[in-house]
Design a protein around this motif. Structure first.
Motif, short mmCIF file in Angstrom:
data_model
loop_
_atom_site.label_atom_id
_atom_site.label_comp_id
_atom_site.label_asym_id
_atom_site.label_seq_id
_atom_site.Cartn_x
_atom_site.Cartn_y
_atom_site.Cartn_z
N ILE A 438 -11.27 -1.84 -2.11
CA ILE A 438 -10.29 -0.80 -1.82
C ILE A 438 -9.10 -1.40 -1.08
O ILE A 438 -7.93 -1.12 -1.41
N ALA A 439 -9.38 -2.25 -0.10
CA ALA A 439 -8.30 -2.86 0.68
C ALA A 439 -7.39 -3.71 -0.19
O ALA A 439 -6.15 -3.64 -0.09
N VAL A 440 -7.96 -4.53 -1.07
CA VAL A 440 -7.16 -5.39 -1.94
C VAL A 440 -6.31 -4.56 -2.90
O VAL A 440 -5.11 -4.81 -3.08
N THR A 441 -6.92 -3.56 -3.52
CA THR A 441 -6.19 -2.74 -4.49
C THR A 441 -5.03 -1.99 -3.82
O THR A 441 -3.91 -1.95 -4.33
N TRP A 442 -5.31 -1.39 -2.67
CA TRP A 442 -4.27 -0.63 -1.98
C TRP A 442 -3.12 -1.53 -1.54
O TRP A 442 -1.95 -1.20 -1.77
N TRP A 443 -3.43 -2.68 -0.94
CA TRP A 443 -2.38 -3.52 -0.38
C TRP A 443 -1.49 -4.14 -1.45
O TRP A 443 -0.26 -4.14 -1.33
N PHE A 444 -2.09 -4.66 -2.50
CA PHE A 444 -1.30 -5.41 -3.49
C PHE A 444 -0.77 -4.55 -4.64
O PHE A 444 0.23 -4.91 -5.26
N TYR A 445 -1.43 -3.40 -4.91
CA TYR A 445 -1.08 -2.69 -6.14
C TYR A 445 -0.82 -1.19 -5.98
O TYR A 445 -0.10 -0.62 -6.80
N ALA A 446 -1.40 -0.54 -5.01
CA ALA A 446 -1.35 0.93 -4.98
C ALA A 446 -0.41 1.51 -3.92
O ALA A 446 0.10 2.61 -4.11
N ARG A 447 -0.18 0.82 -2.82
CA ARG A 447 0.63 1.40 -1.75
C ARG A 447 2.11 1.39 -2.13
O ARG A 447 2.55 0.65 -3.01
N LYS A 448 2.86 2.20 -1.41
CA LYS A 448 4.32 2.22 -1.59
C LYS A 448 4.88 0.88 -1.13
O LYS A 448 4.57 0.40 -0.04
N GLY A 449 5.68 0.25 -1.98
CA GLY A 449 6.22 -1.07 -1.67
C GLY A 449 5.27 -2.21 -1.97
O GLY A 449 5.46 -3.33 -1.48
#
Length: 454
Positions: A438-449
């Motif tokens: 979850i952390a990898v997906t959110w940081w590199f691909y899912a979060r704004k920016g």
């Protein structure tokens, strides 16, 4: 061989591309189903071996269930690069034909309870041929479809191909009850029940279908000139950060699917000895395969990264549910609760398989188009070709790394049970891994920016 292939050009796609791509896809799917069936056939065979006279320990049985995952994952590393070197048609036919070796070998070996354990291990390793096929099959199909359709195409190929796991766990318990291919039966004895079985059919039943699928691939599929690439050209993916990040995520989705599929029958038999696991084992992979098809469609609409984040969150909830229903401290647990949570877990792995694989072509297309955005039209066109080649290699390579889940999950269960008497420790480790995903997906691909929104 097709010399000109331009799926991103609407006129070409509608007139020539789509019919050819779909024909290759629909020949690829049954070939991949057979590959998965051979890869996972030991998940069913090992459950029956003690009952027909094979004197193997529980740990040895877990090894037989796990070793195809080890060899299949290793072969995938090499198979990932085979389609651009040999061509999709040739390699699909060759790799499908190779499945005859373990299918025939198992059929002969299980007829004699004195067959040595090392022989069984070798046959288990050879079933890795089926595991290797996935990497080349997905890489091949990715070349045929435009960016907007890759989620659908890869979801169909992998999702319906994954049905081979469900098929083997449904078909084998049925065909071993009759002398379909002749030979002497074995006497099956468990819990005061006795019956005649023909366990050799677990291998022999796939032989005619393998032959037919090999011929269909040889005469019905196509090689693409634009997919040609040497190993050196493809090896650039090892320098790409996103290749390694997607390997991590795909271990969490596909690695979980194939590992749970390989281990579920034996885990159920160990934790709930009163239950016949072969009555239920095929349902989980079936749910996952169908969810993968739906996951490809949803990911095309909502974006692969967003779907992936929520999928891992749901997987954590499902594993916590499994832990709740396990036998503990004299409490017999609840098999139906355990089974229900595993069905949810299988469904999540299917959606996650599709969403992560949908991310890969988008990431690499975006990467190359960004680099060529201020260049000439010729350079932009070449960027599309390069993106497709790299994405195909990454699809294969990530599937290779993820396939080690078919080894590590069964062995994690076996080790956890041997050291602690329960599977809890292994399941808590899986939860920790899903949190990292979850952390990898959110940081590199899912979060704004994010670095590479997809």
């Amino acid at each position: 061989m097709i010399s000109t292939w331009e799926p991103e050009v609407p006129g070409f796609w509608q007139s020539r591309g789509k019919p050819t791509a779909n024909r290759n896809l629909w020949i690829s799917i049954p070939a991949l189903m057979l590959a998965f069936a051979i890869w996972m056939v030991w998940s069913v065979v090992v459950v029956n071996l003690p009952s027909i006279g094979f004197k193997y320990s529980t740990n040895q049985l877990f090894w037989l269930a796990a070793v195809p995952g080890l060899s299949g994952a290793t072969l995938r590393i090499f198979y990932s690069f085979m389609v651009p070197i040999f061509g999709g048609r040739k390699w699909t036919a060759i790799s499908t034909a190779s499945l005859l070796i373990p299918a025939l070998g198992i059929g002969f070996a299980v007829q004699d309870p004195h067959t040595s354990y090392p022989t069984m291990l070798v046959l288990s390793l050879l079933c890795g041929f089926g595991g290797g096929n996935f990497a080349s099959s997905m890489a091949n199909i990715s070349f045929f479809y435009p960016k907007a359709k890759k989620g659908y195409a890869l979801g169909m190929n992998a999702g319906l191909g994954n049905l081979g796991v469900s098929a083997v766990q449904f078909v084998v318990p049925l065909v071993i009850t009759a002398a379909v291919f002749g030979g002497e039966p074995q006497t099956w004895v468990k819990a005061a029940q006795t019956k005649q079985v023909w366990l050799q059919n677990a291998g022999f039943v796939w032989v005619p279908f393998i032959i037919m699928s090999t011929l269909a691939a040889w005469f019905g599929m196509n090689d693409l000139a634009s997919a040609k690439a040497s190993f050196a050209e493809q090896a650039v993916i090892f320098k790409r950060k996103h290749n390694w990040l997607m390997c991590w995520l795909y271990v969490g989705t596909f690695g979980s699917f194939i590992g749970y599929s390989a281990a579920f029958p034996l885990l159920t038999s160990t934790l709930f000895p009163q239950v016949n696991p072969l009555q239920y084992a095929f349902v989980g992979p079936l749910v996952s395969a169908l969810a993968r098809v739906a996951g490809g469609y949803v990911s095309d609409k909502l974006g692969g990264a967003r779907v992936t984040v929520w999928t891992f969150a749901a997987m954590i909830a499902a594993v916590l549910g499994v832990l709740h229903f396990l036998p503990h401290d004299g409490n017999p647990g609840s098999f139906m609760g355990f089974f229900g949570m595993f069905l949810l877990l299988f469904a999540c792995t299917g959606v996650g398989n599709a969403s992560t694989f949908r991310m890969i072509p988008v990431i690499f297309m975006t990467l190359h188009q960004r680099a060529a955005s201020k260049q000439s039209e010729a350079v932009k066109a070449q960027a599309v070709v390069n993106a497709n080649k790299e994405a195909a290699a990454v699809l294969g390579f990530t599937s290779a790394i993820a396939a080690y889940g078919a080894f590590f999950i069964p062995k994690s269960y076996g080790t956890s049970i041997a050291l602690t008497g329960s599977a809890d420790a292994a399941l808590w480790c899986f939860i920790g891994f899903y949190v990292s995903c979850i952390a990898v997906t959110w940081w590199f691909y899912a979060r704004k920016g994010a670095d590479m929104p997809c």
